[in-house]
Design a protein around this motif. Structure first.
Motif, PDB file in Angstrom:
ATOM      1  N   GLY A  20       1.326  -0.461  -0.152  1.00  0.00           N
ATOM      2  CA  GLY A  20      -0.221  -0.288   0.035  1.00  0.00           C
ATOM      3  C   GLY A  20       0.907   1.148  -0.075  1.00  0.00           C
ATOM      4  O   GLY A  20       2.019   1.383   0.575  1.00  0.00           O
ATOM      5  N   CYS A  21       0.128   2.434  -0.677  1.00  0.00           N
ATOM      6  CA  CYS A  21       1.222   3.124  -0.539  1.00  0.00           C
ATOM      7  C   CYS A  21       0.157   4.542  -0.219  1.00  0.00           C
ATOM      8  O   CYS A  21      -0.608   4.664  -0.182  1.00  0.00           O
ATOM      9  N   ARG A  22       1.497   5.815  -0.312  1.00  0.00           N
ATOM     10  CA  ARG A  22       0.591   7.210  -0.332  1.00  0.00           C
ATOM     11  C   ARG A  22      -0.812   7.985  -1.298  1.00  0.00           C
ATOM     12  O   ARG A  22      -1.123   8.992  -0.816  1.00  0.00           O
ATOM     13  N   GLY A  23      -0.513   7.261  -2.514  1.00  0.00           N
ATOM     14  CA  GLY A  23      -0.288   6.997  -3.967  1.00  0.00           C
ATOM     15  C   GLY A  23      -2.502   6.922  -3.387  1.00  0.00           C
ATOM     16  O   GLY A  23      -3.413   6.483  -4.321  1.00  0.00           O
ATOM     17  N   GLN A  24      -3.199   5.827  -2.785  1.00  0.00           N
ATOM     18  CA  GLN A  24      -4.318   5.130  -1.942  1.00  0.00           C
ATOM     19  C   GLN A  24      -3.918   4.031  -2.809  1.00  0.00           C
ATOM     20  O   GLN A  24      -5.615   3.160  -3.178  1.00  0.00           O
ATOM     21  N   GLN A  25      -3.443   3.678  -3.620  1.00  0.00           N
ATOM     22  CA  GLN A  25      -3.330   2.010  -4.435  1.00  0.00           C
ATOM     23  C   GLN A  25      -2.902   1.020  -3.192  1.00  0.00           C
ATOM     24  O   GLN A  25      -1.893   0.608  -2.335  1.00  0.00           O
ATOM     25  N   LEU A  26      -3.671  -0.357  -3.377  1.00  0.00           N
ATOM     26  CA  LEU A  26      -3.242  -0.943  -2.755  1.00  0.00           C
ATOM     27  C   LEU A  26      -2.981  -2.166  -4.130  1.00  0.00           C
ATOM     28  O   LEU A  26      -4.402  -1.935  -4.604  1.00  0.00           O
ATOM     29  N   LYS A  27      -1.388  -2.855  -4.042  1.00  0.00           N
ATOM     30  CA  LYS A  27      -1.662  -3.578  -4.985  1.00  0.00           C
ATOM     31  C   LYS A  27      -1.369  -5.104  -4.736  1.00  0.00           C
ATOM     32  O   LYS A  27      -0.971  -5.065  -3.464  1.00  0.00           O
ATOM     33  N   VAL A  28      -1.177  -6.404  -5.097  1.00  0.00           N
ATOM     34  CA  VAL A  28      -1.483  -7.700  -4.588  1.00  0.00           C
ATOM     35  C   VAL A  28      -0.669  -7.704  -5.872  1.00  0.00           C
ATOM     36  O   VAL A  28      -0.789  -8.093  -7.319  1.00  0.00           O
ATOM     37  N   PHE A  29       0.445  -8.679  -5.648  1.00  0.00           N
ATOM     38  CA  PHE A  29       1.744  -9.100  -6.696  1.00  0.00           C
ATOM     39  C   PHE A  29       1.749 -11.207  -6.069  1.00  0.00           C
ATOM     40  O   PHE A  29       2.153 -11.232  -5.083  1.00  0.00           O
ATOM     41  N   ASP A  30       2.133 -11.604  -7.377  1.00  0.00           N
ATOM     42  CA  ASP A  30       2.403 -13.020  -7.058  1.00  0.00           C
ATOM     43  C   ASP A  30       4.183 -13.296  -7.813  1.00  0.00           C
ATOM     44  O   ASP A  30       4.652 -12.391  -8.545  1.00  0.00           O
ATOM     45  N   VAL A  31       4.607 -13.232  -5.861  1.00  0.00           N
ATOM     46  CA  VAL A  31       5.790 -13.016  -6.026  1.00  0.00           C
ATOM     47  C   VAL A  31       6.801 -13.846  -7.251  1.00  0.00           C
ATOM     48  O   VAL A  31       7.842 -13.819  -7.535  1.00  0.00           O
TER      49      VAL A  31
ATOM     50  N   THR B 243       5.888 -14.787 -10.262  1.00  0.00           N
ATOM     51  CA  THR B 243       6.288 -14.127 -11.871  1.00  0.00           C
ATOM     52  C   THR B 243       6.721 -12.675 -11.696  1.00  0.00           C
ATOM     53  O   THR B 243       6.473 -12.161 -12.667  1.00  0.00           O
ATOM     54  N   LEU B 244       6.759 -12.301 -10.034  1.00  0.00           N
ATOM     55  CA  LEU B 244       6.249 -10.370 -10.038  1.00  0.00           C
ATOM     56  C   LEU B 244       5.015  -9.555 -10.644  1.00  0.00           C
ATOM     57  O   LEU B 244       5.355  -8.659 -11.594  1.00  0.00           O
ATOM     58  N   ARG B 245       4.278 -10.933 -11.246  1.00  0.00           N
ATOM     59  CA  ARG B 245       2.980 -10.091 -12.054  1.00  0.00           C
ATOM     60  C   ARG B 245       2.084  -9.828 -10.427  1.00  0.00           C
ATOM     61  O   ARG B 245       1.647 -10.288  -9.739  1.00  0.00           O
ATOM     62  N   GLU B 246       1.547  -8.392 -11.580  1.00  0.00           N
ATOM     63  CA  GLU B 246       0.471  -7.807 -10.452  1.00  0.00           C
ATOM     64  C   GLU B 246      -0.785  -7.981 -10.673  1.00  0.00           C
ATOM     65  O   GLU B 246      -1.380  -8.503 -11.733  1.00  0.00           O
ATOM     66  N   LEU B 247      -1.265  -8.244  -9.535  1.00  0.00           N
ATOM     67  CA  LEU B 247      -2.761  -9.032  -9.723  1.00  0.00           C
ATOM     68  C   LEU B 247      -4.128  -8.512  -9.479  1.00  0.00           C
ATOM     69  O   LEU B 247      -4.325  -8.750  -9.268  1.00  0.00           O
ATOM     70  N   GLU B 248      -4.058  -7.375  -8.001  1.00  0.00           N
ATOM     71  CA  GLU B 248      -5.015  -6.669  -8.080  1.00  0.00           C
ATOM     72  C   GLU B 248      -3.954  -5.469  -8.379  1.00  0.00           C
ATOM     73  O   GLU B 248      -3.188  -4.888  -7.485  1.00  0.00           O
ATOM     74  N   ASN B 249      -4.940  -4.166  -8.974  1.00  0.00           N
ATOM     75  CA  ASN B 249      -4.702  -3.254  -8.084  1.00  0.00           C
ATOM     76  C   ASN B 249      -6.121  -2.195  -7.176  1.00  0.00           C
ATOM     77  O   ASN B 249      -6.838  -1.568  -8.113  1.00  0.00           O
ATOM     78  N   PHE B 250      -6.105  -2.405  -6.390  1.00  0.00           N
ATOM     79  CA  PHE B 250      -7.092  -1.626  -5.471  1.00  0.00           C
ATOM     80  C   PHE B 250      -6.868  -0.429  -5.106  1.00  0.00           C
ATOM     81  O   PHE B 250      -6.597   0.494  -4.966  1.00  0.00           O
ATOM     82  N   ARG B 251      -8.047   0.296  -5.464  1.00  0.00           N
ATOM     83  CA  ARG B 251      -8.655   1.520  -4.972  1.00  0.00           C
ATOM     84  C   ARG B 251      -9.914   1.969  -4.471  1.00  0.00           C
ATOM     85  O   ARG B 251     -11.072   1.426  -4.721  1.00  0.00           O
ATOM     86  N   GLY B 252      -9.626   3.218  -3.507  1.00  0.00           N
ATOM     87  CA  GLY B 252     -10.288   3.231  -2.188  1.00  0.00           C
ATOM     88  C   GLY B 252     -10.796   4.192  -1.217  1.00  0.00           C
ATOM     89  O   GLY B 252     -11.353   4.480  -1.096  1.00  0.00           O
ATOM     90  N   HIS B 253     -10.031   3.957  -0.622  1.00  0.00           N
ATOM     91  CA  HIS B 253      -8.888   4.787   0.100  1.00  0.00           C
ATOM     92  C   HIS B 253      -8.720   6.322  -0.820  1.00  0.00           C
ATOM     93  O   HIS B 253      -7.980   6.553  -1.043  1.00  0.00           O
ATOM     94  N   ALA B 254      -9.136   6.674   0.581  1.00  0.00           N
ATOM     95  CA  ALA B 254      -8.808   8.762   0.417  1.00  0.00           C
ATOM     96  C   ALA B 254      -7.966   8.846   1.136  1.00  0.00           C
ATOM     97  O   ALA B 254      -7.412  10.454   0.126  1.00  0.00           O
ATOM     98  N   LYS B 255      -7.739   8.896   2.016  1.00  0.00           N
ATOM     99  CA  LYS B 255      -5.757   9.124   2.219  1.00  0.00           C
ATOM    100  C   LYS B 255      -5.337   7.726   2.036  1.00  0.00           C
ATOM    101  O   LYS B 255      -4.997   6.762   1.263  1.00  0.00           O
TER     102      LYS B 255
END
Length: 324
Positions: free
Chosen positions: A134-145, A147-159
Motif C-alpha cells: 500500500g502506498c501514499r497514493g491510495q493504491q493497494l496492490k497484490v503481486f505474485d512474487v 512471476t512478479l506479476r501484479e494480480l490486483e490494483n485496488f482503489r478506495g482509500h481517500a488517504k
C-alpha cells in the motif's frame, strides 16, 4: 514462540519484552534513525528491522547481534516483512520501490517498480506467493512474487494506506487501514458484485455506495471513521473472528462480525459513520459461512455492544510478536 515481543522507537533502539511487559534486553543504536518496521523469521531465531536510515537489518534474536545490513533503498524504509516460510524479505520505502532480499546472503533479489508514491505498508500472504503493498497514493496492490506479476490494483482509500493484514484463514481476504482512520476490506480475485447486492446497499441509505469489482477497483466493505486518526497497525485474532486496530488517536479497537440473526446490511455508527456489509457468503470455512466485517467493540467511533475495550497512551508505531 509467542513468548516475546519486539519494539522499535524513534531513537533507533530495539527492545525485547516478555508477555508480562518486562523489558529484559535492548539493542541500542540498532539504527541511526527511527525504526519503522519489525518482523520475525518463521523460526523466530532471527528478525529483521527497517528504518529511516535507508537500511534493512537482520539480527540474531538470541544474541541480539546484527547479522547483515541490506542497503539499496534510495530513501527512508517504511515497512518490512519476512516471508512466512523462507529466507525472503520484502521492504517498501520512500523511493516508491518494493524490494525483495535474500536474508541469508544479504543481497537484493528483485525490485518492483509499481508505485509512484511512498510505500508505507506491505504484508506477505500466508500462502507465501502473494505480497500486498500500500502506498501514499491510495493504491493497494497484490503481486505474485513467483512471476512478479501484479494480480490486483485496488482503489478506495481517500488517504494514505498505513497498515495491512491478511485474514489468517480466508486466503483472499485482505484488510487495510488508512491515514484518515478508515478500515477497508478487499477480496483478491473477486468478480463483479451481483446487481441485487449493489441495489440493496444503495437502497439502505444515502451515505453508502456500492463498489464494483470488475476492474479490481473498490473494497467489498468499509468502515468509515473507525478511528479519528491514522491506523498504524492491524492484526487478526488467530481464529479469524476478531480484528484489532491500533491508531494515532491513542485507542485500540476490536471489530467482529454480526451476531447470529442480525442479518447483513449497513450498521450505523456514531458521528454518521457507516459500516457497509455486503454479501460475502462465498467465504466458506469449516464452521460455515462467515461475514466480515460487522461491528466495533471499542470505545469512541464505532461503539459496539459487547466484549471489552482497549485504550493506550501515546503513538504506538510498530511491534511484532514472534510466531510459533
Amino acid at each position: 514462540n509467542e513468548n516475546w515481543l519486539l519494539s522499535g522507537d524513534d531513537a533507533g533502539t530495539i527492545k525485547y519484552w516478555q508477555t508480562n511487559l518486562n523489558n529484559l534486553k535492548s539493542i541500542a543504536n540498532a539504527h541511526t534513525e527511527p525504526v519503522r518496521g519489525l518482523a520475525f523469521a518463521p523460526s523466530d531465531l532471527k528478525f529483521c528491522s527497517c528504518s529511516d536510515d535507508t537500511t534493512v537489518k537482520v539480527f540474531d534474536f538470541a544474541h541480539a547481534a546484527r547479522i547483515s545490513t541490506l542497503s539499496g533503498h534510495g530513501g527512508d524504509v517504511k515497512c518490512v516483512d519476512w516471508h512466512p516460510r523462507s529466507a525472503l524479505l520484502a521492504s517498501g520505502g520512500k523511493d516508491s520501490l518494493v524490494k525483495l532480499w535474500d536474508a541469508k546472503s544479504g543481497k537484493g533479489v528483485a525490485s518492483i517498480h509499481a508505485h509512484k508514491n511512498q510505500v508505507g505498508a506491505l504484508s506477505w500472504n500466508a500462502n507465501g506467493n502473494w505480497l500486498a503493498t500500500g502506498c501514499r497514493g491510495q493504491q493497494l496492490k497484490v503481486f505474485d512474487v513467483r512471476t512478479l506479476r501484479e494480480l490486483e490494483n485496488f482503489r478506495g482509500h481517500a488517504k494514505e494506506i498505513t497498515s495491512l493484514a491478511w485474514h489468517p484463514h480466508h486466503e483472499t481476504l485482505l484488510t487495510s487501514g488508512g491515514f484518515d482512520g478508515s478500515i477497508l476490506y478487499w477480496i483478491v480475485g473477486r468478480g463483479p458484485d451481483e446487481a441485487d447486492d449493489a441495489a440493496d446497499l444503495l437502497a439502505a441509505g444515502s451515505r453508502q455506495k456500492a463498489h464494483a469489482h470488475s476492474e479490481s477497483t473498490g473494497p467489498c466493505a468499509e468502515i468509515k471513521g473507525g478511528h479519528e486518526a491514522a491506523i498504524w497497525s492491524l492484526a487478526w485474532h488467530p481464529a479469524g473472528h476478531i480484528l484489532c486496530s491500533g491508531s494515532n488517536d491513542n485507542t485500540s479497537k476490536f471489530w467482529c462480525r454480526n451476531r447470529p440473526g442480525e442479518g447483513l446490511g449497513p450498521h450505523k455508527m456514531v458521528e454518521g459513520g457507516v459500516l457497509q456489509s455486503p454479501n460475502m457468503s462465498h467465504l466458506q470455512s469449516d464452521h460455515g459461512t462467515r461475514d466480515y466485517p460487522m461491528r466495533s467493540d471499542g470505545d469512541g467511533a464505532g461503539r459496539g455492544r459487547g466484549m471489552g475495550r482497549g485504550r493506550g497512551r501515546g503513538d504506538a508505531r510498530r511491534a511484532r510478536v514472534g510466531r510459533g
